[in-house]
Design a protein around this motif. Structure first.
Motif, PDB file in Angstrom:
ATOM      1  N   PRO A  85      14.018   0.393   8.978  1.00 45.29           N
ATOM      2  CA  PRO A  85      14.356   0.269   7.606  1.00 45.29           C
ATOM      3  C   PRO A  85      15.661  -0.753   7.387  1.00 45.29           C
ATOM      4  O   PRO A  85      15.705  -1.447   6.403  1.00 45.29           O
ATOM      5  CB  PRO A  85      14.472   1.740   6.863  1.00 45.29           C
ATOM      6  CG  PRO A  85      13.661   2.331   7.814  1.00 45.29           C
ATOM      7  CD  PRO A  85      13.490   1.730   9.083  1.00 45.29           C
TER       8      PRO A  85
ATOM      9  N   ARG B  18       0.388   6.959   8.929  1.00 48.15           N
ATOM     10  CA  ARG B  18       1.566   7.632   8.647  1.00 48.15           C
ATOM     11  C   ARG B  18       1.298   8.825   7.561  1.00 48.15           C
ATOM     12  O   ARG B  18       1.739   9.942   7.916  1.00 48.15           O
ATOM     13  CB  ARG B  18       2.487   6.728   7.949  1.00 48.15           C
ATOM     14  CG  ARG B  18       3.250   5.687   8.549  1.00 48.15           C
ATOM     15  CD  ARG B  18       4.104   4.583   7.793  1.00 48.15           C
ATOM     16  NE  ARG B  18       4.869   3.756   8.692  1.00 48.15           N
ATOM     17  CZ  ARG B  18       5.494   2.908   7.926  1.00 48.15           C
ATOM     18  NH1 ARG B  18       5.053   2.360   6.903  1.00 48.15           N
ATOM     19  NH2 ARG B  18       6.120   2.150   8.797  1.00 48.15           N
TER      20      ARG B  18
ATOM     21  N   MET C 176      15.087  -4.324   7.834  1.00 49.72           N
ATOM     22  CA  MET C 176      14.214  -4.953   6.720  1.00 49.72           C
ATOM     23  C   MET C 176      15.271  -4.898   5.425  1.00 49.72           C
ATOM     24  O   MET C 176      15.304  -6.237   4.701  1.00 49.72           O
ATOM     25  CB  MET C 176      13.040  -4.029   6.373  1.00 49.72           C
ATOM     26  CG  MET C 176      11.864  -4.114   7.359  1.00 49.72           C
ATOM     27  SD  MET C 176      10.275  -3.438   6.753  1.00 49.72           S
ATOM     28  CE  MET C 176      10.681  -1.796   6.672  1.00 49.72           C
TER      29      MET C 176
ATOM     30  N   CYS D 203       6.889  -1.555  13.362  1.00 48.08           N
ATOM     31  CA  CYS D 203       7.365  -1.740  12.236  1.00 48.08           C
ATOM     32  C   CYS D 203       8.887  -2.047  12.384  1.00 48.08           C
ATOM     33  O   CYS D 203       9.631  -1.227  13.048  1.00 48.08           O
ATOM     34  CB  CYS D 203       7.149  -0.791  11.189  1.00 48.08           C
ATOM     35  SG  CYS D 203       7.597  -1.033   9.465  1.00 48.08           S
ATOM     36  N   PRO D 204       9.584  -3.121  11.868  1.00 52.09           N
ATOM     37  CA  PRO D 204      10.838  -3.347  12.155  1.00 52.09           C
ATOM     38  C   PRO D 204      11.801  -1.778  11.261  1.00 52.09           C
ATOM     39  O   PRO D 204      11.174  -1.266  10.426  1.00 52.09           O
ATOM     40  CB  PRO D 204      11.291  -4.279  11.160  1.00 52.09           C
ATOM     41  CG  PRO D 204      10.061  -5.273  10.909  1.00 52.09           C
ATOM     42  CD  PRO D 204       9.004  -3.902  10.955  1.00 52.09           C
TER      43      PRO D 204
ATOM     44  N   LEU E 100       0.765  -1.174  -0.083  1.00 52.60           N
ATOM     45  CA  LEU E 100      -0.012  -0.152  -0.107  1.00 52.60           C
ATOM     46  C   LEU E 100       0.709   1.250  -0.056  1.00 52.60           C
ATOM     47  O   LEU E 100       2.001   1.310   0.450  1.00 52.60           O
ATOM     48  CB  LEU E 100      -0.751  -0.288   1.341  1.00 52.60           C
ATOM     49  CG  LEU E 100      -1.961  -1.135   1.312  1.00 52.60           C
ATOM     50  CD1 LEU E 100      -2.644  -0.762   2.892  1.00 52.60           C
ATOM     51  CD2 LEU E 100      -2.863  -0.827   0.280  1.00 52.60           C
ATOM     52  N   SER E 101       0.315   2.440  -0.548  1.00 57.49           N
ATOM     53  CA  SER E 101       0.922   3.536  -0.368  1.00 57.49           C
ATOM     54  C   SER E 101       1.332   3.861   1.250  1.00 57.49           C
ATOM     55  O   SER E 101       0.300   3.568   1.985  1.00 57.49           O
ATOM     56  CB  SER E 101      -0.134   4.636  -0.636  1.00 57.49           C
ATOM     57  OG  SER E 101       0.395   6.080  -0.590  1.00 57.49           O
ATOM     58  N   GLY E 102       2.288   4.246   1.488  1.00 55.60           N
ATOM     59  CA  GLY E 102       2.909   4.570   3.133  1.00 55.60           C
ATOM     60  C   GLY E 102       3.345   3.330   3.727  1.00 55.60           C
ATOM     61  O   GLY E 102       3.478   3.436   4.900  1.00 55.60           O
ATOM     62  N   SER E 103       3.219   2.154   3.067  1.00 52.80           N
ATOM     63  CA  SER E 103       3.621   0.783   3.656  1.00 52.80           C
ATOM     64  C   SER E 103       5.203   0.966   3.816  1.00 52.80           C
ATOM     65  O   SER E 103       5.771   0.063   4.681  1.00 52.80           O
ATOM     66  CB  SER E 103       3.308  -0.298   2.984  1.00 52.80           C
ATOM     67  OG  SER E 103       3.819  -0.201   1.699  1.00 52.80           O
ATOM     68  N   GLY E 104       5.868   1.874   3.264  1.00 53.96           N
ATOM     69  CA  GLY E 104       7.515   1.885   3.488  1.00 53.96           C
ATOM     70  C   GLY E 104       8.180   1.145   2.103  1.00 53.96           C
ATOM     71  O   GLY E 104       9.361   0.909   2.310  1.00 53.96           O
ATOM     72  N   LYS E 105       7.578   1.115   1.108  1.00 53.28           N
ATOM     73  CA  LYS E 105       8.405   0.690  -0.109  1.00 53.28           C
ATOM     74  C   LYS E 105       9.743   1.420  -0.601  1.00 53.28           C
ATOM     75  O   LYS E 105      10.675   0.904  -0.604  1.00 53.28           O
ATOM     76  CB  LYS E 105       7.352   0.552  -1.339  1.00 53.28           C
ATOM     77  CG  LYS E 105       6.212  -0.149  -1.044  1.00 53.28           C
ATOM     78  CD  LYS E 105       5.232  -0.267  -2.252  1.00 53.28           C
ATOM     79  CE  LYS E 105       4.602   1.197  -2.752  1.00 53.28           C
ATOM     80  NZ  LYS E 105       3.765   2.016  -1.817  1.00 53.28           N
ATOM     81  N   SER E 106       9.369   2.841  -0.655  1.00 55.18           N
ATOM     82  CA  SER E 106      10.479   3.640  -0.924  1.00 55.18           C
ATOM     83  C   SER E 106      11.672   3.676   0.129  1.00 55.18           C
ATOM     84  O   SER E 106      12.812   3.454  -0.185  1.00 55.18           O
ATOM     85  CB  SER E 106      10.073   5.011  -1.276  1.00 55.18           C
ATOM     86  OG  SER E 106       8.935   5.050  -2.257  1.00 55.18           O
ATOM     87  N   THR E 107      11.089   3.779   1.167  1.00 53.03           N
ATOM     88  CA  THR E 107      12.013   3.672   2.219  1.00 53.03           C
ATOM     89  C   THR E 107      13.183   2.521   2.495  1.00 53.03           C
ATOM     90  O   THR E 107      14.133   2.422   2.506  1.00 53.03           O
ATOM     91  CB  THR E 107      11.563   3.755   3.545  1.00 53.03           C
ATOM     92  OG1 THR E 107      10.517   5.014   3.734  1.00 53.03           O
ATOM     93  CG2 THR E 107      12.345   4.036   4.807  1.00 53.03           C
TER      94      THR E 107
ATOM     95  N   PRO F 109       2.155  10.259   4.873  1.00 48.97           N
ATOM     96  CA  PRO F 109       3.158  11.533   4.687  1.00 48.97           C
ATOM     97  C   PRO F 109       2.900  12.354   3.640  1.00 48.97           C
ATOM     98  O   PRO F 109       3.314  13.585   3.727  1.00 48.97           O
ATOM     99  CB  PRO F 109       4.217  10.802   4.252  1.00 48.97           C
ATOM    100  CG  PRO F 109       4.077   9.266   3.715  1.00 48.97           C
ATOM    101  CD  PRO F 109       2.663   8.980   4.226  1.00 48.97           C
TER     102      PRO F 109
HETATM  103  N1  LIG Z   1      10.539   0.935   8.776  1.00 47.32           N
HETATM  104  C1  LIG Z   1      10.068   1.982   9.131  1.00 47.32           C
HETATM  105  N2  LIG Z   1       9.992   2.448  10.149  1.00 47.32           N
HETATM  106  C2  LIG Z   1       9.160   3.488  10.641  1.00 47.32           C
HETATM  107  N3  LIG Z   1       8.879   4.523   9.748  1.00 47.32           N
HETATM  108  C3  LIG Z   1       8.966   4.183   8.418  1.00 47.32           C
HETATM  109  C4  LIG Z   1       9.472   2.933   8.166  1.00 47.32           C
HETATM  110  N4  LIG Z   1       9.371   2.731   6.573  1.00 47.32           N
HETATM  111  C5  LIG Z   1       8.753   3.996   6.256  1.00 47.32           C
HETATM  112  N5  LIG Z   1       8.550   4.664   7.155  1.00 47.32           N
HETATM  113  C6  LIG Z   1       7.931   6.114   7.064  1.00 47.32           C
HETATM  114  O1  LIG Z   1       6.527   5.900   6.365  1.00 47.32           O
HETATM  115  C7  LIG Z   1       6.179   6.782   5.568  1.00 47.32           C
HETATM  116  C8  LIG Z   1       5.888   6.094   4.426  1.00 47.32           C
HETATM  117  O2  LIG Z   1       6.988   5.357   3.623  1.00 47.32           O
HETATM  118  P1  LIG Z   1       7.234   5.388   2.188  1.00 47.32           P
HETATM  119  O3  LIG Z   1       8.942   4.586   2.117  1.00 47.32           O
HETATM  120  O4  LIG Z   1       7.270   6.750   1.538  1.00 47.32           O
HETATM  121  O5  LIG Z   1       5.987   4.367   1.683  1.00 47.32           O
HETATM  122  P2  LIG Z   1       5.600   3.879   0.390  1.00 47.32           P
HETATM  123  O6  LIG Z   1       6.756   4.184  -0.602  1.00 47.32           O
HETATM  124  O7  LIG Z   1       5.396   2.868   0.584  1.00 47.32           O
HETATM  125  O8  LIG Z   1       4.547   4.984  -0.042  1.00 47.32           O
HETATM  126  C9  LIG Z   1       7.387   7.681   5.690  1.00 47.32           C
HETATM  127  O9  LIG Z   1       7.209   8.818   6.444  1.00 47.32           O
HETATM  128  C10 LIG Z   1       8.471   6.951   6.105  1.00 47.32           C
HETATM  129  O10 LIG Z   1       9.573   7.926   6.775  1.00 47.32           O
END
Ligand SMILES: Nc1ncnc2c1ncn2[C@@H]1O[C@H](COP(=O)(O)OP(=O)(O)O)[C@@H](O)[C@H]1O
Ligand SMILES: Nc1ncnc2c1ncn2[C@@H]1O[C@H](COP(=O)(O)OS(=O)(=O)O)[C@@H](OP(=O)(O)O)[C@H]1O
Length: 208
Positions: A188, A144, A191, A185-186, A38-45, A146
């Motif tokens: 980044p 989240r 992960m 969430c673990p 999902l959007s905000g799930s942390g894919k890009s991070t 963001p």
């Molecule tokens: N492992 C994590 N632990 C805590 N916060 C995280 C983690 N991964 C991502 N976030 C936070 O969650 C938000 C969404 O992450 P993002 O990577 O942009 O998600 P996506 O690419 O899936 O939309 C950002 O504000 C990011 O800083």
């Protein structure tokens, strides 16, 4: 001579240097790490953290991020179902080229439809498509928020937002599933290390 798609009279041009030679040069094996969720799930991070950790180990990777590709290659596409299908098909093809170049290609897209992710897997040689499922709850992603998109979607200002009024189909057989534990969430880096362990175990980070 053959017909492919809408093209007729086309020929395959062989390259003088093959994937094996490129992989040897890089001391790694080309593959695609496909991050879905999902959007905000942390894919890009995760994509960024993974790319950084690989770089630290002397391994060459490249990120294909859904949001970024929509600024160029896919700027003609929106979010209706057929556009998302075409988005994933194109990125799958590009990812395949990067893997053929010998790189660890990290694709980070919502990619909501199982069939399209499976089609990308089918494009690749056996086992060089590694699907990583960011299994984070909608509740966490929405908290989240963001970019403020969930808020807009809930207010009806964005129509067809994944997880709100558009579907997300979870993988059934992904290679790696990353989950929250007790709402946490673990990190980044943790992960990224899980993905790196997988790549190491499967021999992608060397070229014997
Ligand atoms: N492992 C994590 N632990 C805590 N916060 C995280 C983690 N991964 C991502 N976030 C936070 O969650 C938000 C969404 O992450 P993002 O990577 O942009 O998600 P996506 O690419 O899936 O939309 C950002 O504000 C990011 O800083
Ligand atoms: N309707 C709708 N649904 C989902 N997401 C939306 C939508 N509109 C805009 N956005 C923003 O676009 C980013 C997702 O692009 P993707 O190319 O990964 O999407 S898809 O795979 O084609 O479904 C997504 O980025 P991420 O938050 O990084 O996932 C959003 O910022």
């Amino acid at each position: 001579m053959s017909t492919v798609g809408n093209s007729t009279n086309i020929f395959w041009q062989e390259s003088p240097i093959g994937k094996t030679e490129r992989q040897k040069l890089l001391n790694q094996k080309g593959c695609v790490v496909w991050i879905t969720g999902l959007s905000g799930s942390g894919k890009s991070t995760l994509a960024c953290s993974l790319s950084r950790e690989l770089n630290n180990r002397g391994k060459l990777s490249y990120i294909l991020d859904g949001d970024n590709l929509r600024h160029g290659l896919n700027k003609d596409l929106g979010f209706k179902a057929e556009d998302r299908v075409e988005n994933i098909r194109r990125v799958g093809e590009v990812a395949k080229l990067f893997a053929d170049a010998g790189l660890i290609c990290i694709a980070s897209l919502i990619s909501p439809y199982r069939k399209d992710r499976d089609a990308c897997r089918e494009m690749m040689q056996n086992s060089s498509f590694i699907e990583v499922f960011m299994n984070m709850s909608l509740q966490l992603c929405e908290a989240r928020d963001p970019k403020g998109l969930y808020k807009l979607a809930r207010a009806g200002k964005i129509k067809g937002f994944t997880g709100i009024d558009d579907p997300y189909e979870s993988p059934l057989n992904c290679e790696i599933e990353l989950k929250e534990k007790e709402g946490e969430c673990p990190s980044p880096v943790a992960m990224a290390e899980e993905v790196i362990s997988y790549l190491e175990d499967k021999g992608f980070l060397q070229n014997e």
